[in-house]
Design an enzyme around this catalytic site. Sequence first.
Site, PDB file in Angstrom:
ATOM      1  N   TYR A 144      47.740  37.253  37.286  1.00 30.68           N
ATOM      2  CA  TYR A 144      47.516  38.593  37.844  1.00 30.68           C
ATOM      3  C   TYR A 144      46.292  38.522  38.735  1.00 30.68           C
ATOM      4  CZ  TYR A 144      46.527  43.651  37.861  1.00 30.68           C
ATOM      5  OH  TYR A 144      46.282  44.955  38.225  1.00 30.68           O
ATOM      6  N   ASP A 239      40.941  32.391  41.389  1.00 32.05           N
ATOM      7  CA  ASP A 239      40.645  33.774  41.036  1.00 32.05           C
ATOM      8  C   ASP A 239      39.831  33.737  39.743  1.00 32.05           C
ATOM      9  OD1 ASP A 239      40.510  36.341  40.185  1.00 32.05           O
ATOM     10  OD2 ASP A 239      42.630  36.817  40.517  1.00 32.05           O
ATOM     11  N   LYS A 267      34.402  41.866  37.713  1.00 28.46           N
ATOM     12  CA  LYS A 267      33.992  42.051  36.317  1.00 28.46           C
ATOM     13  C   LYS A 267      32.497  41.747  36.091  1.00 28.46           C
ATOM     14  CE  LYS A 267      38.721  41.487  34.607  1.00 28.46           C
ATOM     15  NZ  LYS A 267      39.193  42.803  34.303  1.00 28.46           N
TER      16      LYS A 267
HETATM   17  N1  HOZ Z   1      41.918  43.993  35.116  1.00 27.44           N
HETATM   18  C1  HOZ Z   1      42.414  43.795  33.775  1.00 27.44           C
HETATM   19  C2  HOZ Z   1      43.342  42.649  33.825  1.00 27.44           C
HETATM   20  N2  HOZ Z   1      43.591  42.060  32.635  1.00 27.44           N
HETATM   21  C3  HOZ Z   1      43.061  44.979  33.206  1.00 27.44           C
HETATM   22  C4  HOZ Z   1      42.384  46.241  33.503  1.00 27.44           C
HETATM   23  C5  HOZ Z   1      43.291  47.216  34.153  1.00 27.44           C
HETATM   24  O1  HOZ Z   1      44.311  46.818  34.745  1.00 27.44           O
HETATM   25  O2  HOZ Z   1      42.984  48.383  34.022  1.00 27.44           O
END
Ligand code: HOZ
Length: 426
Positions: A144, A239, A267
């Site tokens: 992702y 990523d 993050k």
């Molecule tokens: N960005 C995170 C991926 N695991 C999840 C948070 C979200 O999509 O809200």
Amino acid sequence: MKISKSKNLFERALRSIPGGVNSPVRAFKSVGIDPLFLTRGEGAYVWDADGNRFIDFVGSWGPLILGHSHPKVVEAIRKQALIATSFGAPTELEIELAELVISLMPSIEMLRMVSSGTEATMSAIRLARGYTGREKIIKFEGCYHGHGDSFLIKAGSGALTLGSPSSPGVTDGTAKDTLNAGYNELTSVENLISANKGEIAAIIVEPIAGNMGVVPPKPGFLAGLRHICDREKIVLIFDEVMTGFRVALGGAQELYGIRPDLTTLGKIIGGGLPVGAFGGKREIMEMLSPVGPVYQAGTLSGNPLAMAAGLATLRTLRAENPYAELERKSAYLEQSFTENIRAANVKATQMRVGSMLCLFFTDKEVTNYESAITSDTNTFGKYFRAMLGAGIYLAPSQFEAIFVSTAHSEEDLERAVEANRRALAP
Ligand code: HOZ
């Protein structure tokens, strides 16, 4: 557990916000209950609207490696807020954060700040296309990279959790330019390259997959990608939104000793405020406007509050170097959960790299998307609810990581192990 206030808030939210949430995974849909509305975080704990306290292993989905409201981060934000919250103009803070990141990740020679991981990956792909003059990209099934159009083909995270890994609204043209390889399967990458000779601009990969659960790279996988990209003049993008400053101060690239051409970050770099960044080789980065022709911009990019929070977080990590401690705590969880799995005789497998862990409800070894989705998501739902009932807040999906922070005490971890033992018991 009393949850009436959360329930009322959710009913109210449903009237003004689609699904009552601002990001789908928060809806708890795959674990069969309504979401909790959180009101406070401190250290390793969060509280919900009904006053229930939980030990938090979500950590805002990864940023909070120092726990909630770390005093140094709070102080940095407070101080900055008194000076200015936003200019939309250059500040010294941006240079300080860029220089710090460059010093921690030697593959990054130049860096641009954005406001989220999604923006970072979207921009990195555009840049790779502009640099190579090619249009197609290779990503990996179950990885992702945020919700940019190009990535929502066989994507992980919420897209996988909610059963729509390829989203309506993504045009056929975009889908056609996104090629999916199998994670940990170099042959599938080679096959795509042969079938699309000279057309691939970039290979983007989570060096440790964290959005189909946690799936480590097999030995040789990342080195193999580096070799293929060198040979084919393809831009290799790591990523590291999830793994950057998480699995080592220099991220997965430090852990495995592989230098990507571009890196995307998010993050932890924002210390809990909205920040992303992408960076890498000078020659590629100088293709960006205003030096080069590839356009990319943002009103709140390099926002001073966010820079202050990111700087305080990274400086604390650099000064305290908590990675051995995080490894020890996370290994304890992994070993204890594994003992509980054996004792309860449940079909489950544990995967972990550093302070990222995942308990898959499958007896298969998880190495890619196909093996990850053999997990029994109903059993995960039951497990999640039992853990929550015991005061342990996990990511509400089989396909997300749990994160250990420096704020988790021995006692917190012991409580999680005991809750896990009870939740797995027949
Ligand atoms: N960005 C995170 C991926 N695991 C999840 C948070 C979200 O999509 O809200």
